[in-house]
Write an enzyme that holds these catalytic residues in place. Sequence first.
Site, mmCIF file in Angstrom:
data_model
loop_
_atom_site.group_PDB
_atom_site.id
_atom_site.type_symbol
_atom_site.label_atom_id
_atom_site.label_comp_id
_atom_site.label_asym_id
_atom_site.label_seq_id
_atom_site.Cartn_x
_atom_site.Cartn_y
_atom_site.Cartn_z
ATOM 1 N N SER A 63 56.133 22.756 0.221
ATOM 2 C CA SER A 63 54.709 22.503 -0.067
ATOM 3 C C SER A 63 53.734 23.120 0.928
ATOM 4 O O SER A 63 52.525 23.109 0.669
ATOM 5 C CB SER A 63 54.441 21.002 -0.146
ATOM 6 O OG SER A 63 54.974 20.491 -1.324
ATOM 7 N N LYS A 66 51.533 25.561 -0.660
ATOM 8 C CA LYS A 66 50.380 25.162 -1.492
ATOM 9 C C LYS A 66 49.062 25.612 -0.849
ATOM 10 O O LYS A 66 48.059 25.775 -1.531
ATOM 11 C CB LYS A 66 50.401 23.648 -1.732
ATOM 12 C CG LYS A 66 51.600 23.218 -2.627
ATOM 13 C CD LYS A 66 51.656 21.717 -2.833
ATOM 14 C CE LYS A 66 52.610 21.267 -3.934
ATOM 15 N NZ LYS A 66 54.012 21.343 -3.703
ATOM 16 N N TYR A 188 55.805 28.186 -10.095
ATOM 17 C CA TYR A 188 55.624 27.104 -9.105
ATOM 18 C C TYR A 188 56.881 26.968 -8.231
ATOM 19 O O TYR A 188 56.791 26.874 -7.001
ATOM 20 C CB TYR A 188 55.295 25.787 -9.824
ATOM 21 C CG TYR A 188 55.324 24.587 -8.903
ATOM 22 C CD1 TYR A 188 54.246 24.299 -8.062
ATOM 23 C CD2 TYR A 188 56.457 23.763 -8.823
ATOM 24 C CE1 TYR A 188 54.285 23.220 -7.182
ATOM 25 C CE2 TYR A 188 56.498 22.686 -7.946
ATOM 26 C CZ TYR A 188 55.414 22.422 -7.127
ATOM 27 O OH TYR A 188 55.462 21.366 -6.239
ATOM 28 N N TYR A 240 49.777 13.751 1.861
ATOM 29 C CA TYR A 240 49.906 12.781 0.764
ATOM 30 C C TYR A 240 49.479 11.398 1.216
ATOM 31 O O TYR A 240 48.404 11.268 1.801
ATOM 32 C CB TYR A 240 51.336 12.820 0.195
ATOM 33 C CG TYR A 240 51.785 14.240 0.029
ATOM 34 C CD1 TYR A 240 51.199 15.034 -0.949
ATOM 35 C CD2 TYR A 240 52.698 14.837 0.894
ATOM 36 C CE1 TYR A 240 51.532 16.370 -1.087
ATOM 37 C CE2 TYR A 240 53.033 16.179 0.762
ATOM 38 C CZ TYR A 240 52.452 16.930 -0.227
ATOM 39 O OH TYR A 240 52.768 18.238 -0.349
ATOM 40 N N VAL A 258 58.740 19.585 2.189
ATOM 41 C CA VAL A 258 59.998 18.836 2.254
ATOM 42 C C VAL A 258 61.153 19.640 2.875
ATOM 43 O O VAL A 258 62.235 19.100 3.056
ATOM 44 C CB VAL A 258 60.452 18.251 0.892
ATOM 45 C CG1 VAL A 258 59.576 17.111 0.440
ATOM 46 C CG2 VAL A 258 60.560 19.336 -0.161
HETATM 47 O O1 DON Z 1 57.788 20.256 -6.031
HETATM 48 C C1 DON Z 1 58.493 19.754 -5.180
HETATM 49 O O2 DON Z 1 58.902 18.598 -5.242
HETATM 50 C C2 DON Z 1 58.871 20.612 -3.981
HETATM 51 N N1 DON Z 1 59.086 21.963 -4.409
HETATM 52 C C3 DON Z 1 57.815 20.574 -2.925
HETATM 53 C C4 DON Z 1 57.462 19.187 -2.445
HETATM 54 C C5 DON Z 1 57.003 19.121 -1.029
HETATM 55 O O3 DON Z 1 57.309 19.960 -0.214
HETATM 56 C C6 DON Z 1 56.250 17.908 -0.632
HETATM 57 N N2 DON Z 1 55.930 17.928 0.777
HETATM 58 N N3 DON Z 1 56.128 17.194 1.685
#
Ligand code: DON
Length: 304
Positions: A63, A66, A188, A240, A258
């Site tokens: 993320s 993003k 995505y 978040y 993540v």
């Molecule tokens: O869409 C997802 O769940 C992962 N590709 C990215 C989520 C993420 O990194 C949230 N961050 N802490």
Amino acid sequence: MSFDLIIQDIYNQVKEAQDNGKVASYIPELLNVNPESFGIYFSANNQVRYGIGDCGYKFSIQSVSKVFSLSLAYSLKGEDIWNRLGVEPSGTSYNSLIQLETDHGIPRNPFINAGAIVITDILISCLPNYRHDFLEFVRKLSGVKSINYSAKIAVSEKAVGYRNIALCNFIKSFGNIENNPEEVLDFYFDICSLEMSCEELSNSFLFLANQGLNPHSNEQVLTKSQSKRINALMQTCGFYDESGEFAFKVGLPGKSGVGGGIVAVHPGEYVISVWSPKLNEKGNSFKGMQFLEKFTTESRLSIF
Ligand code: DON
């Protein structure tokens, strides 16, 4: 002030500290990492650079990407993007579906998955060669030509991406996705799969410490106002339902992923990136949060 000594000292303290976090396992391929990895890289506007530990090792930025996709969409479409998504913290987890029903398919902000999926849709609509153009954008920001997507990670996430598939289709049902949901999701997942090191991340976020100017190419990527606004969103929404905690303890705009990466920006001053794959219960790097809290406390360089 000697940043290298402060960073070295905190690195040693945090490296030895008990880590209660867990490596993300809902994307199976993310487990394929040394859980004890730990790296830091500091890049200042005044050219000071310092890295320690696994700062040169490429990992899955997830993320953190993003911020790149939002920056590219914002530079292309300007304020129009805010007709499709909001600028409020959601107070929910990154992959929550809960507010979309009452918000009629308008995601609260661009950093939750729902918002990033809408941003991905915007990029597909305005870039004929979006996969290539996005990569070139990140390569220019970082000054590193070898940055790439990881097919392994993207395929692994796609195979189990049920929540994102649900989010994208749900938003489409409100008319806020223009393209084919499968195409949007594929892109995505590609964006999330980017692999970069702490050093590359710090250098590629310098434009946000520098009022939108990419110091590697001397190009104005965003206007000053757009750069300020992206920093504001990182401050309020970058972690978040832990964004308040990060502001409280660290006091810098930042973004987590993540894969265990966190990038934090001190506008006008510096960027610092941390990577440690074990995550706390909110999905943010356990040691990354600890390190940054100590760093801004000891260096006394937060924005507050
Ligand atoms: O869409 C997802 O769940 C992962 N590709 C990215 C989520 C993420 O990194 C949230 N961050 N802490």
